[in-house]
Motif scaffolding. Structure first.
Motif, PDB file in Angstrom:
ATOM      1  N   VAL A   1      -9.687  55.060  -3.025  1.00 29.42           N
ATOM      2  CA  VAL A   1     -11.095  54.672  -3.012  1.00 29.42           C
ATOM      3  C   VAL A   1     -11.199  53.204  -2.646  1.00 29.42           C
ATOM      4  CG1 VAL A   1     -13.166  54.343  -4.404  1.00 29.42           C
ATOM      5  CG2 VAL A   1     -11.725  56.357  -4.750  1.00 29.42           C
ATOM      6  N   GLN A   2     -12.051  52.911  -1.690  1.00 28.53           N
ATOM      7  CA  GLN A   2     -12.281  51.521  -1.336  1.00 28.53           C
ATOM      8  C   GLN A   2     -13.736  51.203  -1.581  1.00 28.53           C
ATOM      9  OE1 GLN A   2     -10.901  50.833   2.649  1.00 28.53           O
ATOM     10  NE2 GLN A   2      -8.872  50.257   1.915  1.00 28.53           N
ATOM     11  N   LEU A   3     -13.959  50.156  -2.338  1.00 26.76           N
ATOM     12  CA  LEU A   3     -15.305  49.695  -2.609  1.00 26.76           C
ATOM     13  C   LEU A   3     -15.439  48.288  -2.064  1.00 26.76           C
ATOM     14  CD1 LEU A   3     -15.581  50.899  -6.314  1.00 26.76           C
ATOM     15  CD2 LEU A   3     -16.573  51.998  -4.306  1.00 26.76           C
ATOM     16  N   GLN A   4     -16.531  48.046  -1.386  1.00 32.16           N
ATOM     17  CA  GLN A   4     -16.738  46.746  -0.783  1.00 32.16           C
ATOM     18  C   GLN A   4     -18.064  46.177  -1.259  1.00 32.16           C
ATOM     19  OE1 GLN A   4     -14.602  44.959   1.383  1.00 32.16           O
ATOM     20  NE2 GLN A   4     -16.061  43.370   0.814  1.00 32.16           N
ATOM     21  N   ALA A   5     -17.986  45.067  -1.975  1.00 33.07           N
ATOM     22  CA  ALA A   5     -19.187  44.380  -2.430  1.00 33.07           C
ATOM     23  C   ALA A   5     -19.552  43.291  -1.433  1.00 33.07           C
ATOM     24  CB  ALA A   5     -18.956  43.770  -3.804  1.00 33.07           C
ATOM     25  N   SER A   6     -20.841  43.090  -1.260  1.00 32.16           N
ATOM     26  CA  SER A   6     -21.324  42.053  -0.353  1.00 32.16           C
ATOM     27  C   SER A   6     -22.671  41.551  -0.835  1.00 32.16           C
ATOM     28  CB  SER A   6     -21.442  42.617   1.069  1.00 32.16           C
ATOM     29  OG  SER A   6     -22.382  43.675   1.109  1.00 32.16           O
ATOM     30  N   GLY A   7     -23.147  40.491  -0.215  1.00 32.32           N
ATOM     31  CA  GLY A   7     -24.469  39.980  -0.527  1.00 32.32           C
ATOM     32  C   GLY A   7     -24.492  38.725  -1.360  1.00 32.32           C
ATOM     33  N   ARG A  22     -20.551  49.402  -1.225  1.00 29.33           N
ATOM     34  CA  ARG A  22     -20.407  50.650  -0.487  1.00 29.33           C
ATOM     35  C   ARG A  22     -19.013  51.213  -0.668  1.00 29.33           C
ATOM     36  NH1 ARG A  22     -24.455  48.145   2.133  1.00 29.33           N
ATOM     37  NH2 ARG A  22     -26.093  49.462   3.019  1.00 29.33           N
ATOM     38  N   GLY A  23     -18.956  52.514  -0.836  1.00 27.73           N
ATOM     39  CA  GLY A  23     -17.681  53.188  -0.985  1.00 27.73           C
ATOM     40  C   GLY A  23     -17.730  54.533  -0.309  1.00 27.73           C
ATOM     41  N   SER A  24     -16.689  55.297  -0.512  1.00 31.65           N
ATOM     42  CA  SER A  24     -16.607  56.620   0.072  1.00 31.65           C
ATOM     43  C   SER A  24     -17.556  57.565  -0.640  1.00 31.65           C
ATOM     44  CB  SER A  24     -15.176  57.158  -0.039  1.00 31.65           C
ATOM     45  OG  SER A  24     -15.139  58.541   0.239  1.00 31.65           O
ATOM     46  N   ARG A  25     -18.442  58.175   0.098  1.00 35.47           N
ATOM     47  CA  ARG A  25     -19.405  59.105  -0.501  1.00 35.47           C
ATOM     48  C   ARG A  25     -18.687  60.256  -1.205  1.00 35.47           C
ATOM     49  NH1 ARG A  25     -24.429  62.039   2.677  1.00 35.47           N
ATOM     50  NH2 ARG A  25     -25.313  63.121   0.899  1.00 35.47           N
ATOM     51  N   ARG A  26     -17.609  60.669  -0.603  1.00 39.25           N
ATOM     52  CA  ARG A  26     -16.888  61.818  -1.145  1.00 39.25           C
ATOM     53  C   ARG A  26     -16.336  61.530  -2.533  1.00 39.25           C
ATOM     54  NH1 ARG A  26     -12.155  63.521   2.556  1.00 39.25           N
ATOM     55  NH2 ARG A  26     -11.447  61.484   1.872  1.00 39.25           N
ATOM     56  N   THR A  27     -15.984  60.293  -2.772  1.00 40.97           N
ATOM     57  CA  THR A  27     -15.337  59.957  -4.030  1.00 40.97           C
ATOM     58  C   THR A  27     -16.241  59.258  -5.020  1.00 40.97           C
ATOM     59  OG1 THR A  27     -14.542  57.905  -3.048  1.00 40.97           O
ATOM     60  CG2 THR A  27     -13.062  59.783  -2.977  1.00 40.97           C
ATOM     61  N   SER A  28     -17.418  58.846  -4.640  1.00 44.68           N
ATOM     62  CA  SER A  28     -18.257  58.082  -5.547  1.00 44.68           C
ATOM     63  C   SER A  28     -19.581  58.744  -5.874  1.00 44.68           C
ATOM     64  CB  SER A  28     -18.541  56.696  -4.957  1.00 44.68           C
ATOM     65  OG  SER A  28     -17.342  55.992  -4.752  1.00 44.68           O
TER      66      SER A  28
END
Length: 123
Positions: A1-7, A22-28
Motif C-alpha cells: 500500500v502506498q499513501l501519498q500526502a500532499s498539500g 491518495r492511496g490504492s482504491r483497492r486497498t483503502s
C-alpha cells in the motif's frame, strides 16, 4: 500500500490549508483512514480519523472545531481541511490506513503510513 500526502506549506496564523492523501482504491476503500502529526521533539499524535464510509469521525481535542476530515471515493482520497491554524499546529502531517473499517483513534490501529507533508504556521 502506498499513501501519498500532499498539500502542506507555510501559512500565517489564522490561515487555512487542505491536505490530501491518495492511496490504492483497492486497498483503502474499505478501511478507516487517519491523519497524524509529529512536531520536532514530540511524539506522533493523532489529529483526525474517518471510517470507511465517512459515517464516523474522530478528532483530537486540538483539532475539534478547526479541522475537518473527509473522503473522496471517486479519487480514493482522504482530506484534512485545516482552518484557524495556530503556530502549535506546525508539524509533519501523515495519513495512515486503519486495520479496521472504523475511525480508529490510536496509532496502533493503523497498518500503513504515507510519507508526510510539512505544515508550518507562522505567528
Amino acid at each position: 500500500v502506498q499513501l501519498q500526502a500532499s498539500g502542506g506549506g507555510t501559512v500565517q496564523a489564522g490561515g487555512s490549508l487542505r491536505l490530501s492523501c491518495r492511496g490504492s482504491r483497492r486497498t483503502s476503500s474499505n478501511n478507516g483512514m487517519g491523519w497524524f502529526r509529529q512536531a520536532p521533539g514530540k511524539e506522533r499524535e493523532i489529529v483526525a480519523a474517518i471510517s470507511w464510509n465517512g459515517g464516523s469521525t474522530f478528532y483530537s481535542d486540538s483539532a475539534k472545531g478547526r479541522f475537518t476530515v473527509s473522503r473522496g471515493y471517486a479519487e480514493s482520497a482522504v482530506y484534512l481541511q485545516m482552518d484557524k491554524l495556530k503556530p502549535e499546529d506546525t508539524a509533519i502531517y501523515y495519513c495512515a490506513r486503519a486495520r479496521s473499517s472504523g475511525a480508529a483513534s490510536r496509532a496502533d490501529g493503523y497498518t500503513a503510513w504515507g510519507q508526510g507533508t510539512q505544515v508550518t504556521v507562522s505567528s
